[in-house]
Design an enzyme around this catalytic site. Structure first.
Site, PDB file in Angstrom:
ATOM      1  N   SER A  40       1.002  -1.313   0.527  1.00 37.77           N
ATOM      2  CA  SER A  40      -0.007   0.199   0.013  1.00 37.77           C
ATOM      3  C   SER A  40       0.712   1.937   0.182  1.00 37.77           C
ATOM      4  CB  SER A  40      -0.843  -0.182   0.867  1.00 37.77           C
ATOM      5  OG  SER A  40      -1.941  -1.123   1.144  1.00 37.77           O
ATOM      6  N   ARG A  99      -5.265  -7.569  24.119  1.00 38.26           N
ATOM      7  CA  ARG A  99      -6.953  -7.018  25.196  1.00 38.26           C
ATOM      8  C   ARG A  99      -6.741  -7.884  26.928  1.00 38.26           C
ATOM      9  NH1 ARG A  99     -10.545  -8.071  20.377  1.00 38.26           N
ATOM     10  NH2 ARG A  99     -10.675  -6.338  19.938  1.00 38.26           N
ATOM     11  N   CYS A 130     -15.082  -6.079  18.793  1.00 36.04           N
ATOM     12  CA  CYS A 130     -16.839  -5.051  19.356  1.00 36.04           C
ATOM     13  C   CYS A 130     -17.435  -5.646  19.040  1.00 36.04           C
ATOM     14  CB  CYS A 130     -17.036  -4.901  17.498  1.00 36.04           C
ATOM     15  SG  CYS A 130     -16.421  -6.627  16.442  1.00 36.04           S
ATOM     16  N   GLY A 161     -17.478  -7.484  10.270  1.00 34.25           N
ATOM     17  CA  GLY A 161     -16.447  -7.929  11.297  1.00 34.25           C
ATOM     18  C   GLY A 161     -15.466  -8.132  10.672  1.00 34.25           C
ATOM     19  N   ARG A 236     -22.716 -15.360  12.401  1.00 34.52           N
ATOM     20  CA  ARG A 236     -22.436 -14.529  11.239  1.00 34.52           C
ATOM     21  C   ARG A 236     -23.733 -14.500  10.954  1.00 34.52           C
ATOM     22  NH1 ARG A 236     -18.529 -10.965  11.414  1.00 34.52           N
ATOM     23  NH2 ARG A 236     -17.184 -12.561  11.977  1.00 34.52           N
ATOM     24  N   HIS A 243     -23.666  -4.924  13.986  1.00 35.68           N
ATOM     25  CA  HIS A 243     -24.117  -6.320  14.777  1.00 35.68           C
ATOM     26  C   HIS A 243     -24.931  -5.812  15.712  1.00 35.68           C
ATOM     27  CE1 HIS A 243     -20.407  -7.767  13.428  1.00 35.68           C
ATOM     28  NE2 HIS A 243     -19.119  -7.364  14.815  1.00 35.68           N
TER      29      HIS A 243
HETATM   30  C1  2RA Z   1     -15.875 -10.288  13.436  1.00 36.37           C
HETATM   31  N1  2RA Z   1     -14.976  -9.203  16.214  1.00 36.37           N
HETATM   32  O1  2RA Z   1     -17.154  -9.452  14.046  1.00 36.37           O
HETATM   33  C2  2RA Z   1     -14.824  -9.875  15.018  1.00 36.37           C
HETATM   34  C3  2RA Z   1     -13.385  -9.369  14.727  1.00 36.37           C
HETATM   35  N2  2RA Z   1     -13.978  -7.982  13.858  1.00 36.37           N
HETATM   36  O2  2RA Z   1     -15.489 -11.055  12.112  1.00 36.37           O
END
Ligand code: 2RA
Length: 337
Positions: A40, A99, A130, A161, A236, A243
């Site tokens: 980049s 973390r 997140c 995400g 997902r 989210h």
């Molecule tokens: C996701 N929280 O949503 C995880 C990483 N950003 O995939």
């Protein structure tokens, strides 16, 4: 006072959002240095009407930097964050690298900005995952008022995400469906269009995924309470941004729905959207691009003595990552500069 800010991972989805948030919040910047991998370098990015050139992310790229925002993956944070801190920058790291390090603060400014004080140990502050951030913004006023004994969480997480390639994959699968062509999966192990995958990040020995255990472990660290019982299912879903989370709370003492609504209506970072009679409730399409965490569907869980259910929705790239990181920077300069 203005600050020299670096963004490590400036060309990624979160890095780009960090740039956007710095502009939208008018963060006081003297110099903005954009850092990324070799491929980049040289790219031109516009910031406040100025054309900036992306430079190579390297150990000596942080000379004179006051604040280094990282979102370039855990390995690059491990490789370069200590060098940035050694150069005198405070690092705000969006990756999972630090973390759970007991010496590194993990911060959601509306929840535990006091924890920023521990930045002095290593010059690094960690940005939570997140799905953890948005949940704790909603839970904090309830925790302070009546305490929290147990949480049962189900998440419905957007493909952003995962990153830009996952957004492209969902888009191409939906288009393939519309043209009755075969849908191809490569970013995810299975088709994501019109499907739900109960699989975010890798599976662990205990049958949970890393994403689910992040919510357990990060919540306990940020709330500074290892006695809170927490279980999570992270899913997902075919959504681009935002989210969504169903959060079931067992509080230590009784709180009514009306009291919860009153608390959330005045909570920092929260927008109460709770009027089902008029079809008003938080939706991913309403949170994308905005800074607030939307909370609604507030109702009592009548199956236990002190139970409350919430529906929490937030833009996973903004409050879930870039906005929270910039708010940590704002809180840091307000307290320490
Ligand atoms: C996701 N929280 O949503 C995880 C990483 N950003 O995939």
């Amino acid at each position: 006072q203005k600050f020299n800010v670096a963004i490590a991972g400036a060309t990624g989805a979160v890095g780009g959002a960090m740039l956007d948030v710095l502009q939208r919040r008018n963060f006081p910047i003297n110099e903005l240095r954009l850092l990324a991998s070799e491929r980049s370098v040289g790219k031109k990015i516009n910031f406040r009407g100025q054309e900036l050139e992306v430079q190579l992310l390297s150990k000596d790229a942080f000379e004179g930097i006051d604040i280094a925002l990282f979102s370039a993956g855990a390995q690059r944070s491990l490789d370069f964050a200590p060098a940035a801190a050694a150069a005198g920058a405070v690092v705000i790291d969006n990756s999972s690298a630090y973390r759970m390090d007991p010496e590194i603060p993990l911060v959601v400014p509306e929840v535990n900005s006091h924890a920023i004080a521990a930045h002095s140990k290593h010059g690094i502050i960690a940005n939570p995952n997140c799905s953890t951030i948005q949940m704790l913004v909603a839970l904090k006023p309830i925790l302070d008022k009546v305490g929290i004994k147990r949480l049962v969480i189900s998440t419905y997480q957007a493909v952003s995400g995962t990153g830009a390639k996952a957004i492209e994959e969902l888009d191409s699968q939906v288009k393939a469906y519309a043209e009755t062509k075969e849908m191809k999966a490569s970013v995810y192990p299975h088709q994501i269009a019109f499907n739900c995958l109960p699989h975010i990040d890798s599976f662990l020995e205990n049958g949970y995924t890393k994403e689910e255990m992040k919510m357990v472990n990060e919540t306990r660290k940020i709330f500074e309470d290892n006695t809170i019982g927490i279980t999570a299912t992270a899913v997902r879903v075919p959504v681009f941004y935002g989210h969504s989370e169903a959060v079931n709370i067992e509080t230590k003492s009784k709180i009514t729905v009306a009291e919860v609504k009153e608390l959330l209506a005045n909570a920092p970072g929260v927008k109460l959207v709770d009027d089902p009679a008029n079809l008003k409730y938080p939706m991913a399409i309403d949170c994308a691009g905005n800074f607030e965490t939307l909370v609604g569907r507030i109702r009592e869980d009548e199956s236990i003595d002190n139970g409350i259910n919430l529906w929490v929705v937030s833009d996973n790239i903004l409050k879930g990552a870039a906005l929270n990181a910039v708010q940590i920077a704002e809180s840091f300069v307000a307290q320490y500069k």
